[in-house]
Design a protein around this motif. Structure first.
Motif, PDB file in Angstrom:
ATOM      1  N   VAL A 260       0.837  -1.200   0.000  1.00 39.51           N
ATOM      2  CA  VAL A 260       0.000   0.000   0.000  1.00 39.51           C
ATOM      3  C   VAL A 260       0.871   1.249   0.000  1.00 39.51           C
ATOM      4  CG1 VAL A 260      -1.868  -1.179   1.220  1.00 39.51           C
ATOM      5  CG2 VAL A 260      -0.160   0.124   2.526  1.00 39.51           C
ATOM      6  N   LYS A 261       0.283   2.334  -0.486  1.00 35.53           N
ATOM      7  CA  LYS A 261       0.907   3.655  -0.422  1.00 35.53           C
ATOM      8  C   LYS A 261       0.015   4.535   0.434  1.00 35.53           C
ATOM      9  CE  LYS A 261       2.615   7.475  -3.310  1.00 35.53           C
ATOM     10  NZ  LYS A 261       4.013   7.376  -2.821  1.00 35.53           N
ATOM     11  N   LEU A 262       0.554   5.068   1.513  1.00 39.00           N
ATOM     12  CA  LEU A 262      -0.218   5.898   2.426  1.00 39.00           C
ATOM     13  C   LEU A 262      -0.041   7.368   2.056  1.00 39.00           C
ATOM     14  CD1 LEU A 262       0.648   4.145   5.819  1.00 39.00           C
ATOM     15  CD2 LEU A 262      -1.271   3.685   4.267  1.00 39.00           C
ATOM     16  N   LEU A 263      -1.155   8.024   1.749  1.00 40.73           N
ATOM     17  CA  LEU A 263      -1.129   9.440   1.389  1.00 40.73           C
ATOM     18  C   LEU A 263      -1.651  10.242   2.570  1.00 40.73           C
ATOM     19  CD1 LEU A 263      -2.574   9.321  -2.245  1.00 40.73           C
ATOM     20  CD2 LEU A 263      -0.176   9.409  -1.553  1.00 40.73           C
ATOM     21  N   GLY A 264      -0.748  10.756   3.369  1.00 38.40           N
ATOM     22  CA  GLY A 264      -1.174  11.510   4.537  1.00 38.40           C
ATOM     23  C   GLY A 264      -0.003  12.187   5.208  1.00 38.40           C
ATOM     24  N   SER A 265      -0.295  12.912   6.282  1.00 40.63           N
ATOM     25  CA  SER A 265       0.751  13.581   7.057  1.00 40.63           C
ATOM     26  C   SER A 265       1.493  12.542   7.893  1.00 40.63           C
ATOM     27  CB  SER A 265       0.112  14.625   7.973  1.00 40.63           C
ATOM     28  OG  SER A 265      -0.679  13.969   8.970  1.00 40.63           O
ATOM     29  N   PRO A 266       2.657  12.900   8.426  1.00 41.64           N
ATOM     30  CA  PRO A 266       3.373  11.967   9.305  1.00 41.64           C
ATOM     31  C   PRO A 266       2.513  11.504  10.485  1.00 41.64           C
ATOM     32  CG  PRO A 266       4.829  13.735   8.634  1.00 41.64           C
ATOM     33  CD  PRO A 266       3.464  14.099   8.126  1.00 41.64           C
ATOM     34  N   PHE A 267       1.716  12.402  11.038  1.00 36.56           N
ATOM     35  CA  PHE A 267       0.838  12.025  12.150  1.00 36.56           C
ATOM     36  C   PHE A 267      -0.209  11.015  11.693  1.00 36.56           C
ATOM     37  CE2 PHE A 267      -3.044  12.500  14.645  1.00 36.56           C
ATOM     38  CZ  PHE A 267      -2.564  12.336  15.936  1.00 36.56           C
ATOM     39  N   GLN A 268      -0.854  11.279  10.549  1.00 38.02           N
ATOM     40  CA  GLN A 268      -1.852  10.351  10.042  1.00 38.02           C
ATOM     41  C   GLN A 268      -1.251   8.971   9.778  1.00 38.02           C
ATOM     42  OE1 GLN A 268      -3.159  12.748   6.686  1.00 38.02           O
ATOM     43  NE2 GLN A 268      -5.150  13.114   7.660  1.00 38.02           N
ATOM     44  N   GLN A 304      -9.819  12.161  13.682  1.00 39.00           N
ATOM     45  CA  GLN A 304      -9.805  12.748  12.348  1.00 39.00           C
ATOM     46  C   GLN A 304      -8.934  11.937  11.399  1.00 39.00           C
ATOM     47  OE1 GLN A 304      -8.515  16.755  13.199  1.00 39.00           O
ATOM     48  NE2 GLN A 304     -10.595  17.493  13.607  1.00 39.00           N
ATOM     49  N   ALA A 305      -7.797  11.478  11.884  1.00 39.60           N
ATOM     50  CA  ALA A 305      -6.921  10.648  11.058  1.00 39.60           C
ATOM     51  C   ALA A 305      -7.602   9.332  10.713  1.00 39.60           C
ATOM     52  CB  ALA A 305      -5.604  10.395  11.782  1.00 39.60           C
ATOM     53  N   ASN A 306      -8.328   8.790  11.670  1.00 39.56           N
ATOM     54  CA  ASN A 306      -9.073   7.545  11.445  1.00 39.56           C
ATOM     55  C   ASN A 306     -10.084   7.735  10.321  1.00 39.56           C
ATOM     56  OD1 ASN A 306      -9.415   4.812  12.759  1.00 39.56           O
ATOM     57  ND2 ASN A 306     -11.543   5.503  12.761  1.00 39.56           N
ATOM     58  N   GLY A 307     -10.778   8.876  10.330  1.00 41.46           N
ATOM     59  CA  GLY A 307     -11.780   9.157   9.308  1.00 41.46           C
ATOM     60  C   GLY A 307     -11.181   9.452   7.955  1.00 41.46           C
ATOM     61  N   ALA A 308      -9.895   9.838   7.920  1.00 38.92           N
ATOM     62  CA  ALA A 308      -9.235  10.166   6.659  1.00 38.92           C
ATOM     63  C   ALA A 308      -8.624   8.939   5.985  1.00 38.92           C
ATOM     64  CB  ALA A 308      -8.148  11.218   6.894  1.00 38.92           C
ATOM     65  N   ASN A 309      -8.727   7.784   6.614  1.00 38.85           N
ATOM     66  CA  ASN A 309      -8.195   6.553   6.041  1.00 38.85           C
ATOM     67  C   ASN A 309      -8.846   6.265   4.696  1.00 38.85           C
ATOM     68  OD1 ASN A 309      -7.176   3.914   5.642  1.00 38.85           O
ATOM     69  ND2 ASN A 309      -8.908   3.050   6.785  1.00 38.85           N
ATOM     70  N   GLN A 310      -8.041   5.990   3.667  1.00 38.23           N
ATOM     71  CA  GLN A 310      -8.553   5.710   2.323  1.00 38.23           C
ATOM     72  C   GLN A 310      -8.410   4.245   1.933  1.00 38.23           C
ATOM     73  OE1 GLN A 310      -6.396   8.722  -0.077  1.00 38.23           O
ATOM     74  NE2 GLN A 310      -8.389   9.656  -0.416  1.00 38.23           N
ATOM     75  N   LEU A 311      -8.055   3.404   2.908  1.00 41.74           N
ATOM     76  CA  LEU A 311      -7.866   1.987   2.608  1.00 41.74           C
ATOM     77  C   LEU A 311      -8.743   1.163   3.546  1.00 41.74           C
ATOM     78  CD1 LEU A 311      -4.006   2.092   2.112  1.00 41.74           C
ATOM     79  CD2 LEU A 311      -5.683   1.579   0.327  1.00 41.74           C
ATOM     80  N   ALA A 312     -10.039   1.169   3.264  1.00 40.51           N
ATOM     81  CA  ALA A 312     -10.987   0.443   4.107  1.00 40.51           C
ATOM     82  C   ALA A 312     -10.592  -1.026   4.195  1.00 40.51           C
ATOM     83  CB  ALA A 312     -12.398   0.575   3.538  1.00 40.51           C
ATOM     84  N   LEU A 313     -10.759  -1.606   5.369  1.00 36.46           N
ATOM     85  CA  LEU A 313     -10.474  -3.009   5.666  1.00 36.46           C
ATOM     86  C   LEU A 313      -8.975  -3.288   5.730  1.00 36.46           C
ATOM     87  CD1 LEU A 313     -13.194  -4.915   3.586  1.00 36.46           C
ATOM     88  CD2 LEU A 313     -13.364  -3.800   5.807  1.00 36.46           C
ATOM     89  N   VAL A 314      -8.225  -2.842   4.723  1.00 37.88           N
ATOM     90  CA  VAL A 314      -6.779  -3.057   4.734  1.00 37.88           C
ATOM     91  C   VAL A 314      -6.164  -2.351   5.939  1.00 37.88           C
ATOM     92  CG1 VAL A 314      -4.617  -2.652   3.492  1.00 37.88           C
ATOM     93  CG2 VAL A 314      -6.676  -3.351   2.243  1.00 37.88           C
ATOM     94  N   ILE A 315      -6.544  -1.112   6.174  1.00 36.97           N
ATOM     95  CA  ILE A 315      -6.232  -0.415   7.418  1.00 36.97           C
ATOM     96  C   ILE A 315      -7.541  -0.411   8.216  1.00 36.97           C
ATOM     97  CG2 ILE A 315      -5.567   1.772   8.476  1.00 36.97           C
ATOM     98  CD1 ILE A 315      -3.836   2.311   6.057  1.00 36.97           C
ATOM     99  N   PRO A 316      -7.640  -1.230   9.249  1.00 35.95           N
ATOM    100  CA  PRO A 316      -8.947  -1.530   9.879  1.00 35.95           C
ATOM    101  C   PRO A 316      -9.461  -0.456  10.822  1.00 35.95           C
ATOM    102  CG  PRO A 316      -7.210  -2.739  10.987  1.00 35.95           C
ATOM    103  CD  PRO A 316      -6.545  -2.025   9.834  1.00 35.95           C
TER     104      PRO A 316
END
Length: 354
Positions: A260-268, A304-316
């Motif tokens: 996977v490629k995570l598109l987010g801030s270091p905190f996210q 907020q970071a949890n809600g910004a997740n774009q990989l449903a199930l893969v990131i649970p």
């Protein structure tokens, strides 16, 4: 996902025009591209040309447009002039993004439009227009057509409507895709409804249920961050996650291995990595995650970071609940969240050997 048995039941209700099924299902007709209510007076399609949906929004996202004979977006035996006026306006220009100014230009009060659409079929006018736009693009993703085939089959005499809609959502006009970095998108059917996967040749970037609120914006942010266009197609990564999803829903897989490629801030990214450490069958809270990443007061930012997740199930992210035990929110819907948690408790607490 509607079972085969239920599909046959709905089809018989369609043939018999049973009024008691009004509001229970809608039928999309592949040969005409329209969706209808159960009592539609039009000639009945063959079973193999029917797709059944529980809501009008699901039919719109599958790219079907409302039938002009049975008017499925209006209450039976009553057609709101305002609702019909706006539905017709969208059909004339499906790719357009509506604003309150646009509504004023056609002498429509925005709050009235929102209220009447919500009352008639459970979504606002803006949600309807967004679903129609997304449906145009998702139709091609679902079919996996080439861009040229997609343009020709989009249902517009000039083809410009599809090009505009595709461009607005996916990032480039079809004729210009060759000059840009390209990501592939594919439709994946699951027991909880269809999902859209977007990936490069090497990494999965997005996996979401197609009816998730704000999916169009997610795609826009994705292509902006990656400076890419998104076209229908498959990559080895998409094939990989599709196989893993099949095993997950069969109760045979507890951890996704697809890159996977995570598109987010270091905190996210720190939060998302922590989410991947939550074992299936277990839940945690936003406060617990904040403590584990060394920021105990940042539970709201964790949410907020949890809600910004774009990989449903893969990131649970569905394994995170409120501190008081309530389910909390979930972009895919609380009913799905409840189902996933029960599924994992019942089937995935122990890894099934390969």
């Amino acid at each position: 996902m509607i079972s085969e048995e239920l599909k046959h039941m709905y089809y018989q209700a369609l043939i018999d025009k049973k009024s008691e099924y009004e509001g229970i299902f809608y039928v999309g007709v592949k040969t005409t591209g329209v969706f209808c209510r159960p009592t539609c007076p039009a000639k009945k399609p063959k079973f193999e040309n029917c797709e059944f949906y529980g809501t009008a929004k699901e039919a719109l996202l599958a790219s079907f447009r409302p039938c002009q004979r049975c008017r499925p977006l209006s209450h039976p035996n009553y057609v709101s002039e305002l609702v019909q006026k706006l539905v017709n306006a969208i059909e004339e220009n499906p790719e357009h993004r509506w604003t309150e100014g646009d509504l004023r230009n056609i002498s429509v009060d925005a709050s009235t439009a929102r209220r009447q659409f919500k009352k008639r079929f459970g979504m606002t006018f803006v949600e309807y227009a967004r679903a129609r736009r997304m449906g145009l693009a998702l139709k091609q993703i679902r079919r996996g057509n080439s861009v040229i085939d997609a343009q020709l089959s989009a249902g517009y005499e000039s083809g410009s409507g599809f090009r505009d809609a595709f461009s607005r959502i996916m990032g480039a006009a079809p004729a210009r895709l060759e000059d840009q970095q390209v990501l592939k998108a594919s439709w994946i059917d699951t027991p909880l409804g269809p999902m859209m996967a977007i990936a490069s040749e090497e990494e999965l970037i997005l996996l979401e249920f197609v009816d998730r609120r704000g999916l169009e914006r997610e795609v826009e942010r994705l292509r902006s961050r990656t400076r890419s266009a998104v076209i229908p197609g498959r990559t080895p990564v998409i094939s990989s996650v599709e196989q893993e999803l099949e095993r997950y829903f069969a109760g045979e897989l507890t951890e996704f291995k697809t890159p996977v490629k995570l598109l987010g801030s270091p905190f996210q990214k720190m939060v998302w990595e922590q989410l991947r450490n939550i074992p299936p069958g277990q839940v945690t809270s936003y406060a617990d995650i904040a403590a584990k990443i060394g920021k105990p007061t940042a539970y709201r930012a964790v949410a907020q970071a949890n809600g910004a997740n774009q990989l449903a199930l893969v990131i649970p992210c569905h394994r995170v609940i409120n501190l008081n035990g309530n389910l909390g929110g979930y972009g895919g819907g609380l009913s799905r969240k409840q189902w996933l948690l029960e599924h994992e408790r019942n089937n995935l607490t122990e890894e099934v050997p390969l």
